[in-house]
Scaffold this motif. Structure first.
Motif, PDB file in Angstrom:
ATOM      1  N   LEU A  10       0.740  -1.074  -0.199  1.00 52.12           N
ATOM      2  CA  LEU A  10       0.101  -0.041   0.133  1.00 52.12           C
ATOM      3  C   LEU A  10       0.689   1.188  -0.053  1.00 52.12           C
ATOM      4  O   LEU A  10       0.625   2.054  -0.888  1.00 52.12           O
ATOM      5  CB  LEU A  10      -0.841  -0.029   1.323  1.00 52.12           C
ATOM      6  CG  LEU A  10      -1.607   1.165   1.433  1.00 52.12           C
ATOM      7  CD1 LEU A  10      -3.031   1.336   0.126  1.00 52.12           C
ATOM      8  CD2 LEU A  10      -2.262   1.116   2.881  1.00 52.12           C
ATOM      9  N   ALA A  40      -5.918   1.762   5.388  1.00 50.88           N
ATOM     10  CA  ALA A  40      -5.570   2.260   4.153  1.00 50.88           C
ATOM     11  C   ALA A  40      -6.036   3.756   3.800  1.00 50.88           C
ATOM     12  O   ALA A  40      -5.322   4.593   3.271  1.00 50.88           O
ATOM     13  CB  ALA A  40      -6.085   1.301   3.055  1.00 50.88           C
ATOM     14  N   TYR A  45      -6.013   5.912   0.759  1.00 47.57           N
ATOM     15  CA  TYR A  45      -6.608   5.018  -0.107  1.00 47.57           C
ATOM     16  C   TYR A  45      -7.711   4.873   0.381  1.00 47.57           C
ATOM     17  O   TYR A  45      -7.953   4.107   1.289  1.00 47.57           O
ATOM     18  CB  TYR A  45      -5.731   4.026  -0.588  1.00 47.57           C
ATOM     19  CG  TYR A  45      -4.552   4.160  -1.434  1.00 47.57           C
ATOM     20  CD1 TYR A  45      -4.531   4.387  -2.824  1.00 47.57           C
ATOM     21  CD2 TYR A  45      -3.176   4.762  -1.054  1.00 47.57           C
ATOM     22  CE1 TYR A  45      -3.653   4.677  -3.824  1.00 47.57           C
ATOM     23  CE2 TYR A  45      -2.246   5.246  -2.031  1.00 47.57           C
ATOM     24  CZ  TYR A  45      -2.444   5.126  -3.545  1.00 47.57           C
ATOM     25  OH  TYR A  45      -1.463   5.335  -4.187  1.00 47.57           O
TER      26      TYR A  45
END
Length: 202
Positions: A10, A40, A45
């Motif tokens: 990530l 995340a 994200y």
């Protein structure tokens, strides 16, 4: 076990300013995956539903995470608050200790809504992957039949096998639809659409 490589992937996509990060649930728990989706978001994200990378018929699809406009700021803030996250330390919004994907009391509501969205998306994926398997099974059974001959007993055995798989698929589809309806009600009760994003907190 899988958290560290997943988190590194990530952050690697974040450092490259990738518009989308794709991840699978490697935690054997959908609630833990929802907690990862929350983490995340703190790094820039946001969960965005099923990914187009998901192989047809796969029981473990990919999920997409869309890069937010303020991703660099979010990632910098998360790194400042949790500087040892990549070394096994505390994660943003999660409790410290052995279970690193256990939400704090103040973030549990956000994680629960992410869990509901993920379950709705995954439940809707069940019908597609099961149907593909039912179409592939007869083709696969043609291989042994071409060697043993298309006799009545062999055809009956193959038909019985296909009916067993069809019954399992129907049962799974029923469970998936019930689960989808359940978590859709959770989202409706919270006033959150299935594909709507939520602002994370840090």
């Amino acid at each position: 076990m899988f958290l560290q490589p997943q988190l590194k992937a990530l952050l690697r996509d974040g450092s490259r300013s990738a518009e989308q990060h794709d991840a699978r649930n490697l935690h054997w728990s959908w609630r833990k995956f929802a907690a990862f989706a929350y983490v995340a978001e703190q790094y820039g994200y946001r969960y965005d539903g099923l990914s187009s990378l998901s192989p047809k018929g796969s029981p473990n699809p990919y999920f997409a995470f869309r890069r937010l406009p303020d991703a660099p700021e979010r990632a910098a803030r998360a790194a400042q608050l949790c500087p040892t996250a990549l070394q096994g330390g505390r994660l943003p919004g999660m409790r410290p200790g052995g279970n690193r994907l256990c939400p704090l009391a103040e973030t549990r509501g956000d994680v629960d809504l992410l869990h509901a969205r993920i379950m709705v998306d995954y439940s809707r994926f069940h019908g597609r992957r099961g149907l593909i398997a039912l179409l592939v099974i007869p083709v696969a059974m043609l291989i042994p039949l071409s060697r043993t001959g298309f006799s009545a007993p062999s055809l009956l055995v193959c038909a019985a096998i296909w009916l067993i798989f069809a019954g399992l698929w129907m049962a799974g589809l029923y469970i998936a639809r019930r689960r989808c309806a359940k978590y859709s009600r959770v989202l409706q009760g919270a006033g959150v659409g299935r594909s709507a994003g939520r602002e994370g907190t840090t």
